[in-house]
Design an enzyme around this catalytic site. Structure first.
Site, PDB file in Angstrom:
ATOM      1  N   GLY A 182       0.674  -1.267   0.634  1.00 44.75           N
ATOM      2  CA  GLY A 182       0.232  -0.011   0.180  1.00 44.75           C
ATOM      3  C   GLY A 182       0.812   1.225  -0.215  1.00 44.75           C
ATOM      4  N   CYS A 183       0.363   2.529  -0.255  1.00 47.98           N
ATOM      5  CA  CYS A 183       1.311   3.387  -0.252  1.00 47.98           C
ATOM      6  C   CYS A 183       1.168   4.071   0.710  1.00 47.98           C
ATOM      7  CB  CYS A 183       0.320   4.834  -1.525  1.00 47.98           C
ATOM      8  SG  CYS A 183      -2.073   4.687  -0.662  1.00 47.98           S
ATOM      9  N   PHE A 184       0.806   3.787   1.664  1.00 48.35           N
ATOM     10  CA  PHE A 184       1.244   4.175   3.397  1.00 48.35           C
ATOM     11  C   PHE A 184       2.404   3.508   3.960  1.00 48.35           C
ATOM     12  CE2 PHE A 184      -3.189   6.505   4.166  1.00 48.35           C
ATOM     13  CZ  PHE A 184      -2.741   7.941   4.072  1.00 48.35           C
TER      14      PHE A 184
END
Length: 331
Positions: free
Chosen positions: A149-151
């Site tokens: 995921g980006c986070f």
């Protein structure tokens, strides 16, 4: 002319899938294969995203036909919907980079606690977590990669040099609205986002177990994301209590030792902003040892659609096929 395998992009009408199609289309070795959509069949991709300039028409996914003609696939479906498609692609011998959460968590029970009943648990042992800076050797020759995921990409890169020394950490994250995906972004009214900052997923954001899995900390991370009025870009501010307080030289030395040879991690002298990494595969990191509190403060900026999703997928795909890791990502 590209002489590598064709790459199917499934779910190419979403933000991440469309960018992945653009990057593959411009890659010097891979060739863009079919681009598919569940909602925009018959529409040209450049009609949805003119700036990507990919002229291919979106098709309905037909695995019997499409999988026979490709060597790899990037699957940009939501969690739960992705795993059955990945399973069928793997059964046909196609290498896959999955952009959903379906194969990121190694523990099936943890996945099902945060998402849904797992549609293809038999593939979990095969999946490699797609963060090259941590799992490069596993990615070489891998057949199934779970793109982070980006986070988690930003947070894990920010904290990896401290892994094993973290007693507790608070991660304050800011993201642009594209992180919610095309459908959710379309439903978001400009007036609710402009000149506003809003926390969300407080105490139960689905990316927390992913960060816990990859960062060796004594306690689960405290992670709170905030929506800010940007179209794309992401900044994480991490405040870590370590097993013993570190000086600025010691802290900087840990990060230089860990990332000195990394092509896509930049150690910077000032806290980074999202503009300096926009539309790149770079993660910019700055560290600060706070003598007053004894905490290690780490700031990391990425483009959530690029290093946070699509360009990182291509970085992984390069490794899977033995190509130079930065091929197609610097021009």
């Amino acid at each position: 002319m590209a002489d590598g395998p064709k790459v199917l992009v499934a779910g190419a009408s979403g933000f991440a899938g469309a960018l992945a199609a653009r990057l593959v289309d411009r890659h010097p070795w891979f060739a863009l294969g079919p681009v598919t959509s569940r909602s925009d069949v018959g529409t040209r991709l450049d009609a949805l995203y003119p700036h990507h300039r990919v002229t291919r028409e979106l098709e309905e996914l037909d695995l019997d036909r499409h999988a026979a003609d490709v060597g790899a696939a990037i699957v940009a479906y939501p969690h739960g919907a992705s795993a059955p498609v990945v399973r069928e692609l793997r059964e046909r011998g196609v290498k896959v980079v999955d952009l959903s959460a379906d194969f990121r968590l190694k523990d099936q029970a943890v996945y099902e606690q945060w998402y849904v009943e797992h549609p293809a648990p038999e593939l979990l042992p095969e999946a490699v977590y797609g963060l090259p800076e941590l799992h490069r050797e596993e990615l070489r020759g891998a057949s199934l990669v779970a793109c982070p995921g980006c986070f988690p990409t930003a947070a894990i890169l920010a904290l990896a040099p401290l892994s094993g020394r973290i007693e507790d950490v608070v991660i304050d994250a800011k993201t642009g609205i594209s992180g919610a995906g095309r459908a959710a972004t379309a439903r978001t009214h400009f007036v609710s986002v402009d000149e506003n900052v809003t926390p969300y997923g407080v105490g139960h954001h689905r990316h927390m177990p992913e960060i816990d899995q990859e960062v060796d900390a004594q306690r689960p991370v405290t992670f709170t994301p905030h929506l800010v009025p940007l179209d794309q870009g992401e900044l994480v501010s991490c405040y870590a209590i370590t097993d013993e307080a570190l000086s600025q030289d010691e802290l900087r030395g840990l990060y230089e030792a860990r990332y000195g040879g990394e092509r896509f991690v930049e150690l910077v002298d000032r806290p980074p902003g999202v503009r300096q990494v926009r539309e790149t595969n770079f993660c910019a990191i700055q560290v600060h040892a706070d003598p007053r509190t004894g905490k290690a403060m780490v700031f990391a900026a990425i483009d959530n659609l690029w290093k946070g999703t699509a360009s990182q997928a291509l970085q992984c795909l390069n490794l899977m096929f033995g190509r130079p890791e930065d091929e197609g990502l610097l021009g």
